[in-house]
Design an enzyme around this catalytic site. Structure first.
Site, PDB file in Angstrom:
ATOM      1  N   ASP A 132     -66.212  11.080  64.325  1.00  0.00           N
ATOM      2  CA  ASP A 132     -64.995  11.655  63.770  1.00  0.00           C
ATOM      3  C   ASP A 132     -63.925  10.577  63.725  1.00  0.00           C
ATOM      4  O   ASP A 132     -63.604   9.962  64.743  1.00  0.00           O
ATOM      5  CB  ASP A 132     -64.542  12.833  64.636  1.00  0.00           C
ATOM      6  CG  ASP A 132     -63.501  13.678  63.926  1.00  0.00           C
ATOM      7  OD1 ASP A 132     -63.322  13.508  62.700  1.00  0.00           O
ATOM      8  OD2 ASP A 132     -62.862  14.499  64.598  1.00  0.00           O
ATOM      9  N   HIS A 139     -51.154  12.673  60.142  1.00  0.00           N
ATOM     10  CA  HIS A 139     -51.697  13.322  61.339  1.00  0.00           C
ATOM     11  C   HIS A 139     -51.596  12.388  62.550  1.00  0.00           C
ATOM     12  O   HIS A 139     -51.178  12.807  63.627  1.00  0.00           O
ATOM     13  CB  HIS A 139     -53.156  13.718  61.110  1.00  0.00           C
ATOM     14  CG  HIS A 139     -53.836  14.244  62.345  1.00  0.00           C
ATOM     15  ND1 HIS A 139     -53.544  15.480  62.882  1.00  0.00           N
ATOM     16  CD2 HIS A 139     -54.771  13.693  63.163  1.00  0.00           C
ATOM     17  CE1 HIS A 139     -54.283  15.673  63.965  1.00  0.00           C
ATOM     18  NE2 HIS A 139     -55.034  14.612  64.165  1.00  0.00           N
ATOM     19  N   GLU A 207     -59.076  21.681  63.264  1.00  0.00           N
ATOM     20  CA  GLU A 207     -58.724  20.466  62.539  1.00  0.00           C
ATOM     21  C   GLU A 207     -59.408  20.530  61.182  1.00  0.00           C
ATOM     22  O   GLU A 207     -60.636  20.615  61.086  1.00  0.00           O
ATOM     23  CB  GLU A 207     -59.121  19.206  63.327  1.00  0.00           C
ATOM     24  CG  GLU A 207     -58.229  19.017  64.557  1.00  0.00           C
ATOM     25  CD  GLU A 207     -58.293  17.642  65.184  1.00  0.00           C
ATOM     26  OE1 GLU A 207     -59.283  16.914  64.945  1.00  0.00           O
ATOM     27  OE2 GLU A 207     -57.342  17.283  65.907  1.00  0.00           O
ATOM     28  N   GLU A 209     -60.829  19.008  58.089  1.00  0.00           N
ATOM     29  CA  GLU A 209     -61.350  17.672  57.792  1.00  0.00           C
ATOM     30  C   GLU A 209     -62.359  17.720  56.652  1.00  0.00           C
ATOM     31  O   GLU A 209     -62.904  18.772  56.333  1.00  0.00           O
ATOM     32  CB  GLU A 209     -62.036  17.079  59.038  1.00  0.00           C
ATOM     33  CG  GLU A 209     -61.134  17.106  60.282  1.00  0.00           C
ATOM     34  CD  GLU A 209     -61.553  16.148  61.375  1.00  0.00           C
ATOM     35  OE1 GLU A 209     -62.336  15.224  61.081  1.00  0.00           O
ATOM     36  OE2 GLU A 209     -61.086  16.332  62.521  1.00  0.00           O
ATOM     37  N   ASP A 241     -63.047  20.589  63.040  1.00  0.00           N
ATOM     38  CA  ASP A 241     -63.206  19.983  64.366  1.00  0.00           C
ATOM     39  C   ASP A 241     -62.379  20.800  65.364  1.00  0.00           C
ATOM     40  O   ASP A 241     -61.261  20.435  65.720  1.00  0.00           O
ATOM     41  CB  ASP A 241     -62.732  18.521  64.302  1.00  0.00           C
ATOM     42  CG  ASP A 241     -62.765  17.843  65.656  1.00  0.00           C
ATOM     43  OD1 ASP A 241     -63.559  18.250  66.513  1.00  0.00           O
ATOM     44  OD2 ASP A 241     -61.975  16.885  65.844  1.00  0.00           O
ATOM     45  N   ARG A 245     -56.517  21.700  72.914  1.00  0.00           N
ATOM     46  CA  ARG A 245     -55.469  20.679  73.081  1.00  0.00           C
ATOM     47  C   ARG A 245     -55.123  20.409  74.537  1.00  0.00           C
ATOM     48  O   ARG A 245     -54.769  19.276  74.889  1.00  0.00           O
ATOM     49  CB  ARG A 245     -54.207  21.114  72.333  1.00  0.00           C
ATOM     50  CG  ARG A 245     -54.386  21.261  70.843  1.00  0.00           C
ATOM     51  CD  ARG A 245     -54.796  19.966  70.192  1.00  0.00           C
ATOM     52  NE  ARG A 245     -54.961  20.130  68.745  1.00  0.00           N
ATOM     53  CZ  ARG A 245     -55.600  19.258  67.982  1.00  0.00           C
ATOM     54  NH1 ARG A 245     -56.128  18.154  68.519  1.00  0.00           N
ATOM     55  NH2 ARG A 245     -55.717  19.466  66.693  1.00  0.00           N
ATOM     56  N   GLN A 248     -57.950  18.386  75.970  1.00  0.00           N
ATOM     57  CA  GLN A 248     -57.848  17.059  75.340  1.00  0.00           C
ATOM     58  C   GLN A 248     -56.730  16.237  75.984  1.00  0.00           C
ATOM     59  O   GLN A 248     -56.909  15.062  76.302  1.00  0.00           O
ATOM     60  CB  GLN A 248     -57.578  17.237  73.848  1.00  0.00           C
ATOM     61  CG  GLN A 248     -57.469  15.935  73.069  1.00  0.00           C
ATOM     62  CD  GLN A 248     -57.060  16.180  71.607  1.00  0.00           C
ATOM     63  OE1 GLN A 248     -56.937  17.324  71.167  1.00  0.00           O
ATOM     64  NE2 GLN A 248     -56.856  15.116  70.870  1.00  0.00           N
ATOM     65  N   LYS A 261     -63.270  18.448  72.490  1.00  0.00           N
ATOM     66  CA  LYS A 261     -63.754  18.452  71.112  1.00  0.00           C
ATOM     67  C   LYS A 261     -65.229  18.856  70.997  1.00  0.00           C
ATOM     68  O   LYS A 261     -65.651  19.345  69.959  1.00  0.00           O
ATOM     69  CB  LYS A 261     -63.633  17.034  70.523  1.00  0.00           C
ATOM     70  CG  LYS A 261     -62.228  16.471  70.496  1.00  0.00           C
ATOM     71  CD  LYS A 261     -61.477  17.024  69.321  1.00  0.00           C
ATOM     72  CE  LYS A 261     -60.202  16.223  69.067  1.00  0.00           C
ATOM     73  NZ  LYS A 261     -59.544  16.684  67.840  1.00  0.00           N
ATOM     74  N   THR A 265     -68.245  22.092  66.348  1.00  0.00           N
ATOM     75  CA  THR A 265     -67.687  21.532  65.124  1.00  0.00           C
ATOM     76  C   THR A 265     -68.390  22.228  63.958  1.00  0.00           C
ATOM     77  O   THR A 265     -69.613  22.173  63.854  1.00  0.00           O
ATOM     78  CB  THR A 265     -67.931  20.010  65.044  1.00  0.00           C
ATOM     79  OG1 THR A 265     -67.424  19.388  66.229  1.00  0.00           O
ATOM     80  CG2 THR A 265     -67.255  19.409  63.831  1.00  0.00           C
ATOM     81  N   GLU A 376     -49.727  20.758  64.938  1.00  0.00           N
ATOM     82  CA  GLU A 376     -48.736  20.166  64.045  1.00  0.00           C
ATOM     83  C   GLU A 376     -47.954  21.240  63.291  1.00  0.00           C
ATOM     84  O   GLU A 376     -46.733  21.154  63.155  1.00  0.00           O
ATOM     85  CB  GLU A 376     -49.421  19.251  63.027  1.00  0.00           C
ATOM     86  CG  GLU A 376     -50.078  18.022  63.607  1.00  0.00           C
ATOM     87  CD  GLU A 376     -50.960  17.357  62.558  1.00  0.00           C
ATOM     88  OE1 GLU A 376     -50.458  16.495  61.823  1.00  0.00           O
ATOM     89  OE2 GLU A 376     -52.155  17.718  62.473  1.00  0.00           O
TER      90      GLU A 376
HETATM   91 CA    CA Z   1     -60.816  15.458  64.507  1.00  0.00          CA
END
Ligand code: CA
Length: 433
Positions: A132, A139, A207, A209, A241, A245, A248, A261, A265, A376
């Protein structure tokens, strides 16, 4: 044009022809091509002799993944596209699929054409290595501000190399998967140091992606030159993904993302080839400073894609309330391209395999409402999202269903699709105590 009806505005016209792997309830996964609201069984088409002479590996479309087909290389991929367009435009081909040469008619194709909605789709390739990246400057800057408020938002190496980490291929999951809320270590509320709390995440995020699939792999010790990327890369899909948080934030220094993570996925079912995406190829942003020679190419590897995130709570689903769109963003201004990511990933001699997947990193734009993650969008809870059921979201709740959608071209033109990928959150009491 096609004997399989293609509704006006369908994301899967004859110009697209994305491939996937699934089964129509018989438990026998095989390869399909999406056409309009339908899909054609490629193993059946091959068995009927419709794909003879293309140089396909023997019975490759009966496999549980597209890996052997992808390894056959770009000439075979091109020949299949040409043949499929001919076959789908030729009513006689439908007769051959139906019941051999005596043909019972193009309306009876004996299960070789099914509604796409009836297919249970899988992750389309067996992924040996999943990487990834982190290639959206918006971002990376946002996350830098959120995770390191007192430091530099964008670290100096970010503009020099495509930053990435190795993900976990074993927990790539298919469209429609249930995502169990993961558990792990997080900081106690209000405390930056000291005893962490262990339990289910309180900050489950998405996420948005775009994934790139490797067609032809490379051997250890043999870097892939960026000008050869087109011979190695097959196409694109959508990737979610899922990210915890709080886990993480506690674990990521000094070695990067890990358990925050690796629990799941999601990968979309239909792979759209770069050959089909050719009309949507655009120049990526000018890079400053100029990248190292091995990362530079005159071939434009940006793609004009439009991506969206849709959210639905369990209450909305019960009440029949439609999902809401919480983010809309363009892909064309991603700073690092798939070709650069591939060249970088192999410059040290690392090997790649057919079917490997590498994702773009969260796609975020510069404006409010264009961010590809909840952390975000809500600025870590400062700006909650209001849902039609009267609740608000900062991070995902149990029962929430997230759908990523994507297509090529402008925001309004949905006629050339990447399809979508969904996942639904379920409670997790925590695998640790
Ligand atoms: Ca990611």
């Amino acid at each position: 044009m096609s004997w399989i009806p293609i509704p006006d505005g369908s994301p899967f016209p004859l110009a697209n022809l994305p491939l996937g792997v699934g089964h129509p309830g018989d438990g026998r996964p095989r390869a399909w091509v999406a056409v309009g609201d339908s899909a054609l069984d490629l193993a059946a088409a091959d068995a009927a002799g419709l794909l003879d002479g293309l140089g396909l590996p023997d019975d490759c479309f009966g496999d549980r993944d597209l890996n052997r087909y992808l390894a056959a290389g770009p000439e075979v991929w091109s020949r299949l596209r040409v043949r499929l367009r001919e076959t789908l435009s030729d009513g006689a081909a439908a007769h051959r699929l139906g019941s051999g040469d005596d043909g019972t008619g193009p309306n009876d194709v004996s299960g070789a054409v099914v509604p796409r909605s009836e297919l249970v789709m899988a992750v389309p390739t067996t992924v040996r290595d999943y990487v990834d990246f982190y290639s959206s400057i918006h971002h990376a800057t946002n996350l830098g501000r959120l995770f390191r408020p007192d430091g530099e938002a964008l670290l100096p190496n970010w503009r020099r190399i495509p930053i990435g980490y190795h993900g976990r291929s074993a927990t790539l999951v298919a469209d429609g998967a249930t995502i169990r809320r993961p558990a792990g270590h997080r900081r106690a509320a209000g405390a930056d140091d000291g005893e962490p709390v262990v339990g289910p995440t309180h900050a489950l995020d998405i996420e948005l992606e775009v994934g790139t699939v490797v067609g032809v792999g490379s051997k250890i010790g043999q870097p892939i030159a960026i000008e050869d990327a087109g011979r190695h890369l097959y196409g694109l899909c959508l990737v979610n993904d899922w990210s915890a948080r709080d886990i993480q934030a506690y674990e990521y220094q000094p070695l990067g993302p890990f358990l925050g993570k690796s629990f799941a996925t999601s990968v979309s079912p239909w792979l759209v080839s770069f050959e089909a995406l050719e009309p949507f190829r655009v120049a990526p942003p000018v890079q400053d400073p100029p990248p190292a020679r091995y990362l530079w190419t005159g071939t434009p590897w940006g793609f004009d894609l439009h991506l969206e995130v849709w959210l639905e709570s369990a209450t909305m689903r019960t009440a029949g309330t439609a999902p809401v769109c919480i983010s809309r963003v363009g892909f064309a201004d991603m700073y690092w391209t798939p070709a650069q990511q591939l060249a970088h990933m192999t410059v040290n001699g690392a090997a790649t395999s057919s079917g490997d997947l590498f994702a773009s990193g969260t796609v975020s734009g510069p404006d409010p409402g264009t961010e590809g993650s909840l952390i975000e969008l809500t600025w870590r809870g400062e700006r909650p999202i209001e849902l039609p059921d009267g609740t608000t979201r900062t991070f995902l709740e149990d029962g929430d269903r997230v759908e990523l959608r994507g297509w090529a071209g402008s925001e309004r033109a949905t006629r050339f699709g990447l399809g979508s990928v969904t996942g639904t959150i379920e409670a997790g009491e925590g695998a640790v105590s």
